[in-house]
Design a protein around this motif. Structure first.
Motif, PDB file in Angstrom:
ATOM      1  N   ASP A  55       2.237 -19.979  21.548  1.00  0.00           N
ATOM      2  CA  ASP A  55       2.497 -19.635  23.143  1.00  0.00           C
ATOM      3  C   ASP A  55       1.937 -20.457  22.985  1.00  0.00           C
ATOM      4  N   PRO A  56       1.211 -21.715  23.709  1.00  0.00           N
ATOM      5  CA  PRO A  56       0.167 -21.945  23.877  1.00  0.00           C
ATOM      6  C   PRO A  56      -0.578 -21.860  25.901  1.00  0.00           C
ATOM      7  N   ARG A  57       0.695 -22.266  26.115  1.00  0.00           N
ATOM      8  CA  ARG A  57       0.601 -21.982  27.249  1.00  0.00           C
ATOM      9  C   ARG A  57      -0.710 -21.345  28.624  1.00  0.00           C
ATOM     10  N   THR A  58      -1.234 -21.513  29.054  1.00  0.00           N
ATOM     11  CA  THR A  58      -2.619 -20.749  29.419  1.00  0.00           C
ATOM     12  C   THR A  58      -1.475 -19.963  30.721  1.00  0.00           C
ATOM     13  N   PRO A  59      -1.295 -18.213  30.881  1.00  0.00           N
ATOM     14  CA  PRO A  59      -0.811 -17.570  31.993  1.00  0.00           C
ATOM     15  C   PRO A  59      -2.200 -17.753  32.462  1.00  0.00           C
ATOM     16  N   SER A  60      -1.038 -18.168  34.011  1.00  0.00           N
ATOM     17  CA  SER A  60      -1.802 -18.072  35.798  1.00  0.00           C
ATOM     18  C   SER A  60      -1.531 -16.912  36.907  1.00  0.00           C
ATOM     19  N   GLU A  61      -2.623 -17.243  37.486  1.00  0.00           N
ATOM     20  CA  GLU A  61      -2.557 -16.446  38.638  1.00  0.00           C
ATOM     21  C   GLU A  61      -1.260 -15.641  38.802  1.00  0.00           C
ATOM     22  N   GLN A  62      -0.994 -16.527  39.238  1.00  0.00           N
ATOM     23  CA  GLN A  62       1.011 -17.120  39.619  1.00  0.00           C
ATOM     24  C   GLN A  62       1.889 -15.805  38.839  1.00  0.00           C
ATOM     25  N   GLU A  63       1.865 -16.406  37.624  1.00  0.00           N
ATOM     26  CA  GLU A  63       2.757 -15.907  36.559  1.00  0.00           C
ATOM     27  C   GLU A  63       2.488 -14.697  36.402  1.00  0.00           C
ATOM     28  N   VAL A  64       1.702 -13.726  35.723  1.00  0.00           N
ATOM     29  CA  VAL A  64       1.331 -12.418  35.518  1.00  0.00           C
ATOM     30  C   VAL A  64       1.369 -11.537  37.394  1.00  0.00           C
ATOM     31  N   PHE A  65       0.562 -12.432  38.162  1.00  0.00           N
ATOM     32  CA  PHE A  65       0.952 -11.574  39.517  1.00  0.00           C
ATOM     33  C   PHE A  65       2.107 -11.640  41.153  1.00  0.00           C
ATOM     34  N   GLY A  66       2.060 -12.793  40.429  1.00  0.00           N
ATOM     35  CA  GLY A  66       2.803 -13.444  41.186  1.00  0.00           C
ATOM     36  C   GLY A  66       2.932 -13.509  42.706  1.00  0.00           C
ATOM     37  N   GLN A  67       3.981 -13.308  43.742  1.00  0.00           N
ATOM     38  CA  GLN A  67       3.410 -13.674  45.240  1.00  0.00           C
ATOM     39  C   GLN A  67       3.242 -12.225  45.792  1.00  0.00           C
ATOM     40  N   ALA A  68       4.073 -11.133  45.428  1.00  0.00           N
ATOM     41  CA  ALA A  68       4.083  -9.892  46.310  1.00  0.00           C
ATOM     42  C   ALA A  68       2.180  -9.745  45.958  1.00  0.00           C
ATOM     43  N   GLY A 204       3.489  -6.763  33.218  1.00  0.00           N
ATOM     44  CA  GLY A 204       3.708  -7.121  31.989  1.00  0.00           C
ATOM     45  C   GLY A 204       5.259  -7.384  31.417  1.00  0.00           C
ATOM     46  N   GLY A 205       6.010  -7.931  32.869  1.00  0.00           N
ATOM     47  CA  GLY A 205       7.222  -8.694  32.533  1.00  0.00           C
ATOM     48  C   GLY A 205       7.295 -10.165  32.657  1.00  0.00           C
ATOM     49  N   PHE A 206       5.829 -10.818  32.861  1.00  0.00           N
ATOM     50  CA  PHE A 206       5.371 -12.094  32.444  1.00  0.00           C
ATOM     51  C   PHE A 206       5.555 -12.281  30.861  1.00  0.00           C
ATOM     52  N   VAL A 207       5.059 -10.950  30.220  1.00  0.00           N
ATOM     53  CA  VAL A 207       5.378 -11.302  28.254  1.00  0.00           C
ATOM     54  C   VAL A 207       7.179 -11.130  27.862  1.00  0.00           C
ATOM     55  N   GLN A 208       7.523 -11.053  28.530  1.00  0.00           N
ATOM     56  CA  GLN A 208       8.541 -10.505  28.327  1.00  0.00           C
ATOM     57  C   GLN A 208       9.900 -11.416  28.413  1.00  0.00           C
ATOM     58  N   ARG A 209       9.458 -12.772  29.268  1.00  0.00           N
ATOM     59  CA  ARG A 209      10.524 -13.607  29.847  1.00  0.00           C
ATOM     60  C   ARG A 209      10.031 -14.835  28.871  1.00  0.00           C
ATOM     61  N   ARG A 210       8.053 -14.657  28.514  1.00  0.00           N
ATOM     62  CA  ARG A 210       7.545 -15.542  27.588  1.00  0.00           C
ATOM     63  C   ARG A 210       8.437 -15.303  25.420  1.00  0.00           C
ATOM     64  N   VAL A 211       8.679 -14.027  25.740  1.00  0.00           N
ATOM     65  CA  VAL A 211       9.295 -14.292  24.324  1.00  0.00           C
ATOM     66  C   VAL A 211      10.754 -14.729  24.705  1.00  0.00           C
ATOM     67  N   LEU A 212      11.083 -14.019  26.218  1.00  0.00           N
ATOM     68  CA  LEU A 212      12.815 -14.942  26.190  1.00  0.00           C
ATOM     69  C   LEU A 212      12.718 -16.443  25.926  1.00  0.00           C
ATOM     70  N   ASP A 213      11.549 -17.072  26.278  1.00  0.00           N
ATOM     71  CA  ASP A 213      11.490 -18.939  26.282  1.00  0.00           C
ATOM     72  C   ASP A 213      10.544 -18.891  25.336  1.00  0.00           C
ATOM     73  N   ALA A 214      10.139 -17.908  24.185  1.00  0.00           N
ATOM     74  CA  ALA A 214      10.115 -18.726  23.071  1.00  0.00           C
ATOM     75  C   ALA A 214      11.437 -19.168  21.824  1.00  0.00           C
TER      76      ALA A 214
END
Length: 216
Positions: A55-68, A204-214
């Motif tokens: 899972d080499p893609r580095t998490p970004s601010e946008q991915e973790v915290f979004g726009q809200a 923590g939803g960003f982790v679940q999305r990564r699991v699904l993508d993997a």
């Protein structure tokens, strides 16, 4: 020639200064510790992202915290304040145990939050470790029962944050560790922290999305 008394006084002064310097250098660092802590090791559910190699893609601010700008649970809103992204993972913690457990950490993302009335402050942190074993070690190192340190206050959190009445959830999720830490501000020691913490838990939803993508 100086008298023996003056020489003795001067020597005592030098020794006192040297002792004070030694104390400053060797005295262990202290910092805020949550009153309630819950740690969780990673599990087979996160096997698809068990290592950074998978899972080499580095998490970004946008991915973790979004726009809200705010997160809400049961009518309680936690408004996002300041977000920081750094490769200096050890700079986000105090204490030798957590710092040592961060060997191989690629990045830490942190955001500070505050309730609308300012009575509750919190932070959500994401550490990008090499693998699940490293993540588990960090969870153990952050446990106040066994460790000797914890997170520093995140940029944007008030110095009046009451760690003595705070609660933290620290979870290893594959090669990530997420920290959800909330507490009252100032003399608001009786503030209900349940919904503020549940609001931050949605990040923590960003982790679940990564699991699904993997798994695709």
């Amino acid at each position: 020639m100086p008298s023996r008394t003056l020489i003795a006084v001067a020597a005592a002064g030098v020794l006192a200064v040297a002792g004070a310097v030694l104390f400053v250098v060797t005295s262990p660092e202290t910092g805020p510790i949550p009153a309630r802590f819950r740690g969780e090791r990673t599990s087979a559910l996160y096997a698809p992202i068990a290592t950074r190699a998978r899972d080499p893609r580095t998490p970004s601010e946008q991915e973790v915290f979004g726009q809200a700008a705010g997160l809400t649970s049961s009518g309680v809103t936690m408004e996002r304040r300041q977000v920081t992204v750094s490769s200096d993972c050890a700079g986000a913690v105090w204490g030798s145990g957590p710092a040592a457990a961060l060997t191989g950490c690629a990045q830490v993302l942190r955001a500070s939050f505050a309730s609308a009335d300012g009575g509750v402050s919190g932070q959500y942190a994401v550490f990008d470790l090499a693998d699940g074993a490293s993540a588990d070690r960090l969870v153990a190192a952050l446990d106040p029962k066994d460790g000797d340190g914890f997170l520093r206050l995140a940029p944007g959190q008030p110095q009046s944050f009451d760690a003595g009445h705070s609660r933290a959830e620290v979870r290893a999720l594959g090669h990530f560790v997420v920290v959800n830490w909330v507490g009252p501000v100032g003399d608001e020691g009786r503030a209900d922290l349940t919904y503020p913490q549940l609001a931050l838990e949605t990040l923590g939803g960003f982790v679940q999305r990564r699991v699904l993508d993997a798994g695709d």
